[in-house]
Motif scaffolding. Structure first.
Motif, PDB file in Angstrom:
ATOM      1  N   TYR A  17       0.843  -1.241   0.102  1.00  0.00           N
ATOM      2  CA  TYR A  17      -0.072   0.004  -0.056  1.00  0.00           C
ATOM      3  C   TYR A  17       0.826   1.311   0.058  1.00  0.00           C
ATOM      4  CZ  TYR A  17      -4.465  -2.369   0.709  1.00  0.00           C
ATOM      5  OH  TYR A  17      -5.497  -3.201   0.349  1.00  0.00           O
ATOM      6  N   PHE A  18       1.984   1.222   0.614  1.00  0.00           N
ATOM      7  CA  PHE A  18       2.944   2.266   0.970  1.00  0.00           C
ATOM      8  C   PHE A  18       4.326   2.166   0.349  1.00  0.00           C
ATOM      9  CE2 PHE A  18      -0.293   2.816   4.138  1.00  0.00           C
ATOM     10  CZ  PHE A  18      -1.158   3.852   3.421  1.00  0.00           C
ATOM     11  N   PRO A  19       4.715   1.632  -1.054  1.00  0.00           N
ATOM     12  CA  PRO A  19       5.845   1.314  -1.417  1.00  0.00           C
ATOM     13  C   PRO A  19       6.949   2.264  -1.348  1.00  0.00           C
ATOM     14  CG  PRO A  19       4.533   1.728  -3.193  1.00  0.00           C
ATOM     15  CD  PRO A  19       3.601   1.705  -2.071  1.00  0.00           C
ATOM     16  N   ASP A  20       6.598   3.470  -0.955  1.00  0.00           N
ATOM     17  CA  ASP A  20       7.915   4.353  -1.200  1.00  0.00           C
ATOM     18  C   ASP A  20       8.150   4.800   0.296  1.00  0.00           C
ATOM     19  OD1 ASP A  20       7.736   4.804  -3.921  1.00  0.00           O
ATOM     20  OD2 ASP A  20       6.232   6.447  -3.841  1.00  0.00           O
ATOM     21  N   LEU A  21       7.536   4.093   1.302  1.00  0.00           N
ATOM     22  CA  LEU A  21       8.002   4.415   2.560  1.00  0.00           C
ATOM     23  C   LEU A  21       8.934   3.211   3.120  1.00  0.00           C
ATOM     24  CD1 LEU A  21       4.519   5.519   4.326  1.00  0.00           C
ATOM     25  CD2 LEU A  21       6.292   6.705   3.506  1.00  0.00           C
ATOM     26  N   LYS A  22       9.580   3.444   4.223  1.00  0.00           N
ATOM     27  CA  LYS A  22      10.245   2.270   4.833  1.00  0.00           C
ATOM     28  C   LYS A  22       9.256   1.477   5.613  1.00  0.00           C
ATOM     29  CE  LYS A  22      14.368   5.196   5.573  1.00  0.00           C
ATOM     30  NZ  LYS A  22      15.360   5.878   6.620  1.00  0.00           N
ATOM     31  N   MET A  24       8.678   0.159   8.469  1.00  0.00           N
ATOM     32  CA  MET A  24       8.138   0.690   9.765  1.00  0.00           C
ATOM     33  C   MET A  24       7.306   1.920   9.648  1.00  0.00           C
ATOM     34  SD  MET A  24       7.441   0.075  12.860  1.00  0.00           S
ATOM     35  CE  MET A  24       8.484  -0.584  14.085  1.00  0.00           C
ATOM     36  N   SER A  25       7.584   2.678   8.753  1.00  0.00           N
ATOM     37  CA  SER A  25       6.788   3.980   8.351  1.00  0.00           C
ATOM     38  C   SER A  25       5.409   3.386   7.636  1.00  0.00           C
ATOM     39  CB  SER A  25       7.366   4.745   7.484  1.00  0.00           C
ATOM     40  OG  SER A  25       8.297   5.262   8.515  1.00  0.00           O
ATOM     41  N   ALA A  26       5.764   2.315   6.755  1.00  0.00           N
ATOM     42  CA  ALA A  26       4.659   1.926   5.932  1.00  0.00           C
ATOM     43  C   ALA A  26       3.487   1.093   7.076  1.00  0.00           C
ATOM     44  CB  ALA A  26       4.996   0.968   4.690  1.00  0.00           C
ATOM     45  N   TRP A  27       4.147   0.299   8.030  1.00  0.00           N
ATOM     46  CA  TRP A  27       3.322  -0.248   8.850  1.00  0.00           C
ATOM     47  C   TRP A  27       2.507   0.594   9.560  1.00  0.00           C
ATOM     48  CZ3 TRP A  27       0.072  -3.718  10.216  1.00  0.00           C
ATOM     49  CH2 TRP A  27      -0.543  -3.727  11.611  1.00  0.00           C
ATOM     50  N   GLU A  28       3.078   1.577  10.237  1.00  0.00           N
ATOM     51  CA  GLU A  28       2.365   2.369  11.049  1.00  0.00           C
ATOM     52  C   GLU A  28       1.290   3.287  10.387  1.00  0.00           C
ATOM     53  OE1 GLU A  28       2.709   3.325  14.293  1.00  0.00           O
ATOM     54  OE2 GLU A  28       4.432   1.880  14.572  1.00  0.00           O
ATOM     55  N   LYS A  29       1.548   3.670   9.174  1.00  0.00           N
ATOM     56  CA  LYS A  29       0.436   4.258   8.193  1.00  0.00           C
ATOM     57  C   LYS A  29      -0.581   3.301   7.965  1.00  0.00           C
ATOM     58  CE  LYS A  29      -0.236   7.481   4.561  1.00  0.00           C
ATOM     59  NZ  LYS A  29       0.471   8.590   4.126  1.00  0.00           N
ATOM     60  N   PHE A  30      -0.298   2.240   7.688  1.00  0.00           N
ATOM     61  CA  PHE A  30      -1.221   1.094   7.281  1.00  0.00           C
ATOM     62  C   PHE A  30      -1.989   0.580   8.461  1.00  0.00           C
ATOM     63  CE2 PHE A  30      -2.230  -3.541   6.091  1.00  0.00           C
ATOM     64  CZ  PHE A  30      -3.454  -3.404   5.357  1.00  0.00           C
ATOM     65  N   LYS A  31      -1.453   0.596   9.797  1.00  0.00           N
ATOM     66  CA  LYS A  31      -2.159   0.331  11.041  1.00  0.00           C
ATOM     67  C   LYS A  31      -2.946   1.322  11.229  1.00  0.00           C
ATOM     68  CE  LYS A  31       0.095   0.899  14.947  1.00  0.00           C
ATOM     69  NZ  LYS A  31       1.027   0.827  15.981  1.00  0.00           N
TER      70      LYS A  31
END
Length: 66
Positions: A17-22, A24-31
């Motif tokens: 969903y957030f391929p441009d994020l690191k 941990m950042s992708a998980w936080e946003k997805f969460k």
């Protein structure tokens, strides 16, 4: 992109969903997305590290495919 025929690590799905994020950042946003969804919040555990095929399909149904 994951398919819905096996389990997926939450970080792998978040990265789709957030391929441009690191990771941990992708998980936080997805969460945050999952937690803000009235339909998903009661059905998914945000502390588990994997999602079943049925859970992945539910996420796709609510959020759309990545």
């Amino acid at each position: 992109m994951p398919n819905n025929h096996s389990t997926f690590k939450r970080s792998e799905l978040a990265h789709c969903y957030f391929p441009d994020l690191k990771p941990m950042s992708a998980w936080e946003k997805f969460k945050d997305w999952l937690d803000s969804s009235a339909r998903l919040r009661p059905l998914l555990s945000l502390t588990r590290r994997t999602y079943t095929p049925a859970e992945v399909q539910l996420i796709y149904d609510v959020l759309g495919e990545p």
